[in-house]
Design a protein around this motif. Structure first.
Motif, PDB file in Angstrom:
ATOM      1  N   ASP A  10      -5.836   8.591  13.656  1.00 29.70           N
ATOM      2  CA  ASP A  10      -6.244   9.156  12.377  1.00 29.70           C
ATOM      3  C   ASP A  10      -5.232   8.797  11.299  1.00 29.70           C
ATOM      4  O   ASP A  10      -4.048   9.104  11.426  1.00 29.70           O
ATOM      5  N   LEU A  11      -5.692   8.141  10.244  1.00 34.15           N
ATOM      6  CA  LEU A  11      -4.801   7.698   9.168  1.00 34.15           C
ATOM      7  C   LEU A  11      -5.318   8.209   7.824  1.00 34.15           C
ATOM      8  O   LEU A  11      -5.471   7.442   6.874  1.00 34.15           O
ATOM      9  N   ASN A  12      -5.563   9.501   7.737  1.00 32.07           N
ATOM     10  CA  ASN A  12      -6.128  10.067   6.509  1.00 32.07           C
ATOM     11  C   ASN A  12      -5.249   9.833   5.288  1.00 32.07           C
ATOM     12  O   ASN A  12      -5.747   9.726   4.174  1.00 32.07           O
ATOM     13  N   ASN A  13      -3.946   9.763   5.482  1.00 28.97           N
ATOM     14  CA  ASN A  13      -3.023   9.638   4.358  1.00 28.97           C
ATOM     15  C   ASN A  13      -2.397   8.255   4.256  1.00 28.97           C
ATOM     16  O   ASN A  13      -1.460   8.065   3.481  1.00 28.97           O
ATOM     17  N   ILE A  14      -2.909   7.319   5.039  1.00 28.56           N
ATOM     18  CA  ILE A  14      -2.356   5.967   5.062  1.00 28.56           C
ATOM     19  C   ILE A  14      -3.465   4.968   4.752  1.00 28.56           C
ATOM     20  O   ILE A  14      -4.502   4.957   5.418  1.00 28.56           O
ATOM     21  N   ALA A  15      -3.251   4.139   3.731  1.00 29.62           N
ATOM     22  CA  ALA A  15      -4.244   3.137   3.334  1.00 29.62           C
ATOM     23  C   ALA A  15      -3.945   1.826   4.053  1.00 29.62           C
ATOM     24  O   ALA A  15      -2.840   1.281   3.938  1.00 29.62           O
ATOM     25  N   VAL A  16      -4.950   1.338   4.781  1.00 33.45           N
ATOM     26  CA  VAL A  16      -4.800   0.107   5.563  1.00 33.45           C
ATOM     27  C   VAL A  16      -5.629  -0.997   4.915  1.00 33.45           C
ATOM     28  O   VAL A  16      -6.781  -0.787   4.529  1.00 33.45           O
ATOM     29  N   TYR A  17      -5.038  -2.175   4.799  1.00 31.76           N
ATOM     30  CA  TYR A  17      -5.717  -3.327   4.210  1.00 31.76           C
ATOM     31  C   TYR A  17      -5.781  -4.432   5.264  1.00 31.76           C
ATOM     32  O   TYR A  17      -4.786  -4.735   5.922  1.00 31.76           O
ATOM     33  N   LYS A  18      -6.973  -5.028   5.445  1.00 31.14           N
ATOM     34  CA  LYS A  18      -7.131  -6.095   6.417  1.00 31.14           C
ATOM     35  C   LYS A  18      -7.627  -7.360   5.719  1.00 31.14           C
ATOM     36  O   LYS A  18      -8.550  -7.310   4.916  1.00 31.14           O
ATOM     37  N   GLN A  19      -6.994  -8.466   6.053  1.00 34.55           N
ATOM     38  CA  GLN A  19      -7.349  -9.749   5.433  1.00 34.55           C
ATOM     39  C   GLN A  19      -7.185 -10.846   6.483  1.00 34.55           C
ATOM     40  O   GLN A  19      -6.102 -11.051   7.019  1.00 34.55           O
ATOM     41  N   SER A  20      -8.291 -11.553   6.779  1.00 35.71           N
ATOM     42  CA  SER A  20      -8.266 -12.672   7.724  1.00 35.71           C
ATOM     43  C   SER A  20      -7.634 -12.287   9.057  1.00 35.71           C
ATOM     44  O   SER A  20      -6.813 -13.020   9.630  1.00 35.71           O
ATOM     45  N   GLY A  21      -7.982 -11.099   9.540  1.00 33.53           N
ATOM     46  CA  GLY A  21      -7.491 -10.654  10.827  1.00 33.53           C
ATOM     47  C   GLY A  21      -6.099 -10.061  10.807  1.00 33.53           C
ATOM     48  O   GLY A  21      -5.597  -9.596  11.841  1.00 33.53           O
ATOM     49  N   GLN A  22      -5.447 -10.071   9.658  1.00 30.56           N
ATOM     50  CA  GLN A  22      -4.114  -9.501   9.535  1.00 30.56           C
ATOM     51  C   GLN A  22      -4.197  -8.095   8.940  1.00 30.56           C
ATOM     52  O   GLN A  22      -5.065  -7.805   8.117  1.00 30.56           O
ATOM     53  N   LEU A  23      -3.267  -7.249   9.329  1.00 34.58           N
ATOM     54  CA  LEU A  23      -3.269  -5.846   8.904  1.00 34.58           C
ATOM     55  C   LEU A  23      -2.069  -5.558   8.026  1.00 34.58           C
ATOM     56  O   LEU A  23      -0.944  -5.988   8.314  1.00 34.58           O
ATOM     57  N   SER A  24      -2.314  -4.814   6.971  1.00 35.55           N
ATOM     58  CA  SER A  24      -1.253  -4.458   6.029  1.00 35.55           C
ATOM     59  C   SER A  24      -1.388  -2.989   5.656  1.00 35.55           C
ATOM     60  O   SER A  24      -2.492  -2.464   5.549  1.00 35.55           O
ATOM     61  N   ILE A  25      -0.270  -2.311   5.458  1.00 33.83           N
ATOM     62  CA  ILE A  25      -0.254  -0.940   4.957  1.00 33.83           C
ATOM     63  C   ILE A  25       0.035  -0.996   3.466  1.00 33.83           C
ATOM     64  O   ILE A  25       1.049  -1.548   3.041  1.00 33.83           O
TER      65      ILE A  25
END
Length: 272
Positions: free
Chosen positions: A49-64
Motif C-alpha cells: 500500500d503506497l497511499n502517500n507515495i507517488a510512483v512513476y513508471k516509464q519504459s519498465g522503469q520505476l521512479s518515486i
C-alpha cells in the motif's frame, strides 16, 4: 532575519537563503532521503500500500516522484522544523508563531520526465502570509527542472491561465531560481510558479513544508483541535531536543497522521 529578505518576499513573493542548511546536516539528510527512496521502491515492487507515495513508471522503469506524510517514513526529517533557517525565518516572515501544515519529499530523476505547469499552491487569495518552504538536498539548475516563478504574482488578481498566456506572449517575465544543495527557497502560496522537465541524469530531491500562523490554524475550520494539538506536541518535543534537554529518538505523537486534512485546493490552468 535580514530586512532584505522581508523586502524581497513582499515584492517578489519569494526569497532564497543560500546555504541555509549546513554541510554536515545536509549530508545526513541526503543519506536519509536515499534510504527512504530505496525503501519506497522496494515497497512499490512488492505491491504494498503506497497511499502517500507517488510512483512513476516509464519504459519498465520505476521512479518515486513524491512522498507525503514524510515523518511517517523518516522521523529524522522532523528535526529540520527547529532549524534556525527554517522555524525562525518562517516565523519572521509570517510575523507570529507558526506550525507546519504538511511535509513532503519531491523527487525529479531521469526516469520521470514530467514537468510542473504554472500554478498557485492555494487558489484562494490570502491576505495572510502562508508560505511554502523548499529545502534542497541537491543542486537544481534550469536543465534539472529548477523552480521558476512569476515575481510579484502573489499580489495580483490575475488567474494562472492569464499569467501563463502572458508569459507565453512575452508580456510578463518569469524567472528561473537556480539553487545549490543546502539552499532554502520560500514562496508565498499565492505566488505563481512551476518547473520544467528534468533533462539531465542527476537527482533532484526537495523537502517541502507549508507554514501557517498558529492563530490562523485555530480560526480555520479545516483544522481540528485534535490535529492542532498533535502538531503542537511534536514541536514541543523537537524544541526540547534542540536545547539538549531530550536525547531520545524523535517519536511522533500517537495517531499523528490519522486525521486526513483537506486543505484549500491549488490553482492550475486547465483549458478544454
Amino acid at each position: 532575519m535580514k530586512q532584505q529578505w522581508q523586502n524581497e518576499f513582499s515584492q517578489q513573493g519569494y526569497i532564497v537563503i543560500e546555504q541555509g542548511i549546513e554541510a554536515a546536516l545536509l549530508a545526513q539528510l541526503q543519506v536519509y532521503a536515499q534510504q527512504l527512496l530505496f525503501d519506497a521502491k522496494v515497497m512499490a515492487m512488492q505491491g504494498k500500500d503506497l497511499n502517500n507515495i507517488a510512483v512513476y513508471k516509464q519504459s519498465g522503469q520505476l521512479s518515486i516522484s513524491r512522498i507525503n506524510d514524510l515523518f511517517r517514513y523518516q522521523a529524522h526529517f522532523a528535526s529540520l522544523l527547529t532549524h534556525l533557517n527554517v522555524l525562525n525565518v518562517a516565523e519572521a516572515l509570517i510575523g507570529e508563531p507558526v506550525l507546519p501544515v504538511y511535509e513532503s519529499l519531491v523527487i525529479k530523476d531521469p526516469i520521470n520526465t514530467e514537468s510542473f505547469d504554472w500554478h498557485r499552491d492555494m487558489a484562494v487569495r490570502s491576505d495572510e502570509r502562508i508560505v511554502t518552504m523548499g529545502i534542497y538536498l541537491d543542486d537544481s539548475l534550469a536543465e534539472q527542472g529548477a523552480l521558476k516563478v512569476i515575481p510579484g504574482s502573489q499580489m495580483q488578481a490575475h488567474s494562472v491561465c492569464e499569467f501563463k498566456e502572458a508569459v507565453e506572449q512575452g508580456s510578463v517575465a518569469s524567472q528561473n531560481i537556480a539553487v545549490k544543495a543546502g539552499d532554502v527557497v520560500i514562496h508565498h502560496v499565492n505566488t505563481v510558479h512551476g518547473s520544467d522537465k528534468q533533462l539531465t541524469n542527476d537527482l533532484r530531491r526537495t523537502i517541502y513544508f507549508e507554514f501557517r500562523a498558529v492563530s490562523h490554524l485555530k480560526n480555520n475550520p479545516r483544522f481540528s483541535e485534535h490535529w492542532l494539538n498533535q502538531r503542537v506536541r511534536l514541536m514541543e518535543q523537537l524544541k526540547s531536543k534542540a536545547t539538549g534537554n531530550d536525547s531520545n529518538a524523535i517519536v511522533l505523537p500517537t495517531d499523528f497522521y490519522q486525521e486526513q486534512l483537506r486543505i484549500e485546493p491549488a490553482e492550475y490552468c486547465f483549458k478544454f
